[in-house]
Design an enzyme around this catalytic site. Structure first.
Site, PDB file in Angstrom:
ATOM      1  CD  GLU A  79      -3.160  -0.977   2.087  1.00 48.95           C
ATOM      2  OE1 GLU A  79      -3.075  -0.172   3.028  1.00 48.95           O
ATOM      3  OE2 GLU A  79      -4.145  -1.720   1.916  1.00 48.95           O
ATOM      4  CD  GLU A 133      -3.938  -5.830   2.971  1.00 48.59           C
ATOM      5  OE1 GLU A 133      -4.780  -5.146   3.599  1.00 48.59           O
ATOM      6  OE2 GLU A 133      -2.713  -5.618   3.028  1.00 48.59           O
TER       7      GLU A 133
END
Ligand code: AHR
Length: 502
Positions: A173, A292
């Protein structure tokens, strides 16, 4: 009662079911590792301290790959802290979750746990506070058989065989301002490219994942992927996607339709990647690692006051899922399967205690959350090829996604056996579904429903707990009839319908 029709036509084959669709995620976060997979002294723990009850549930869940060690955690992680004699491992501040990391579990123990559980490890390297050298060092430690400083160190630490990890995430991320070492797309793209190039010098056959967006609502969504892939296209295999959903402002109908966003996410990233490929004149196709995804009540975490202390493995992100969460979750799983042509891997985040299908008590019981069931049923029954189905059904209006179909479905087909996974999103109405399995029947006798189960509850907010672990669990659906094939799906339900040719 609502009415709908659905045709299963093998000509609408998407791709083979990919086992990596059923991956999961173990992060050093809260109680996922400590009192999750690992708890020495627990009555079910083995001699290495791994909880036997969690291992049994992990196997029952049917997960295939497991991403590690983060997550936000990885962006401040020094992998060397977690290897070697335990009594010499340092305690560190984990800035991502404001906790203390004891490093009792590190890479060697984690890989050992994956071997016991029968899972494929998928490793993330720290590109937040670290860079090319540390990533290559970790790769050498893990994958080189022997004869170098770091491979020999692994052997000295007790891991004689190389870990042979095939899939590696280049950071986590990195588009998010919350990430330690957050970067612009250009900064990250350059670092990811150089890290990938060096890692491929060690082992050209690795599968590498570049960081995509941490959500479709990120302001950089789309441009981030384009810039990162411009830098990394020839060096990586996959681009990551992350998405979490929750019911907001009591809008249950909108929440049950959250897979609409995931559909949009996937198609946007696929077109962006293909556009970059076309611009570069490349024949190669980048696939998606949706590494995710889940239901997560993130807004509750964001509303909490910042933590002042640095506890060891405190309870964090311990969402207790209800029936509606499991139905929304099932719809997300249907979406991933529907895109099996481009989604090469996916990780349901996370495995235990932290936004997880498995919950534990320290020193005590372990149980299945509601979300355990759609996942376990999909891993058990999704076999052969994914077949796209488009139900003809009523629609309803949502504030967030406009008009959405009340049914969401996908089929898988394996020889004479077909399984239909289908969600009824109506919050009030049962639905009678008529199935046209005509082309299925062409090669032989009549098609019949051999088994049907439904996950539902009269209280859509019903949850499981250690004291009542099976309150929400799949039950046989005996409403099905032949000639024509039909079945009744209750409101807010996840359904698995198994058909076979006689
Ligand atoms: O899964 C929980 C967190 O969600 C992960 O650490 C991070 O990557 C994401 O924002």
């Amino acid at each position: 009662m609502l009415q709908a029709q659905l045709t299963i036509d093998p000509a609408h084959r998407v791709a083979p079911v990919r086992r990596r669709t059923f991956g999961t995620f173990v992060e050093h976060l809260g109680r996922c590792v400590y009192t999750g997979i690992y708890e020495p002294g627990h009555p079910t723990a083995d001699e290495e301290g791994f909880r036997g009850d969690v291992l049994a549930l992990t196997r029952e869940l049917g997960v295939t790959t497991v991403r590690y060690p983060g997550g936000n955690f990885v962006s401040g992680y020094r992998w060397e802290d977690g290897v070697g004699p335990r009594d010499r491992r340092p305690r560190r501040l984990d800035l991502a979750w404001h906790t203390t990391e004891t490093n009792e579990i590190g890479i060697d123990e984690f890989v050992r746990w994956t071997r016991i559980a029968g899972l494929e490890p998928m490793m993330a390297v720290n590109l937040g506070t670290r860079g090319v050298q540390e990533a290559v060092d970790l790769l050498e430690y893990c994958n080189i058989p022997s004869g170098t400083a770091l491979s020999d160190l692994r052997i000295a630490n007790g891991a004689k065989e190389p870990h042979d990890i095939r899939m590696w995430c280049l950071g986590n991320e990195m588009d998010g301002p919350w990430q330690i070492g957050h970067k612009t797309a250009h900064e990250y793209g350059r670092l990811a490219a150089e890290t990938a190039r060096a890692m491929r010098m060690v082992d050209p056959g690795l599968e590498l994942v570049a960081c995509g967006s941490s959500g479709s609502s990120m302001p950089t969504f789309g441009t981030w992927e384009a810039t990162v892939l411009e830098e990394t296209y020839d060096l990586v295999d996959h681009i990551s996607c992350h998405a979490y959903y929750e019911e907001k402002d009591g809008d249950l109908g909108g929440f049950l339709a959250c897979a609409t966003d995931m559909e949009h996410f996937i198609s946007t990233v696929v077109s962006t990647a293909d556009q970059v490929g076309a611009r570069l004149g490349s024949q190669k196709k980048i696939s998606l690692s949706f590494d995710e995804w889940n239901v997560w009540y993130l807004s509750r975490v964001q509303a909490e006051a910042p933590r002042q202390d640095w506890p060891i493995a405190p309870p964090l992100l311990e969402d207790h899922y209800h029936l509606a969460d499991a139905v929304a979750f099932g719809s997300l799983l249907i979406t991933l399967l529907r895109h099996s042509d481009r989604v090469a891997a996916a990780c349901m985040a996370q495995l235990v205690n932290v936004i997880a299908p498995i919950m534990t008590e320290p020193g005590g019981r372990a149980w299945r959350q509601t979300t355990f069931h759609p996942f376990a049923q999909a891993t058990q029954h999704a076999r052969g090829d994914v077949v796209r189905v488009e139900p003809v059904c009523p629609t309803y209006e949502t504030a967030e996604f406009g008009e959405v179909p009340v049914l969401h479905a996908v089929a898988t087909q394996d020889g004479a056996d077909t399984t239909l996974f289908v969600v009824n999103r109506s919050t009030t109405e049962p639905l009678e579904l008529e199935l046209d399995a005509g082309p299925l029947g062409a090669g032989g006798g009549a098609v019949r429903i051999v088994e049907a189960t439904t996950l539902t509850h009269e209280d859509v907010y019903a949850r499981n707990s250690a004291d009542d672990p099976d309150r929400v669990a799949p039950r046989p659906n005996t409403s099905h009839r032949s000639d024509p094939l039909r079945i009744v799906l209750p409101p807010v339900s996840w359904n698995v319908i198994r058909l076979s040719r006689a």
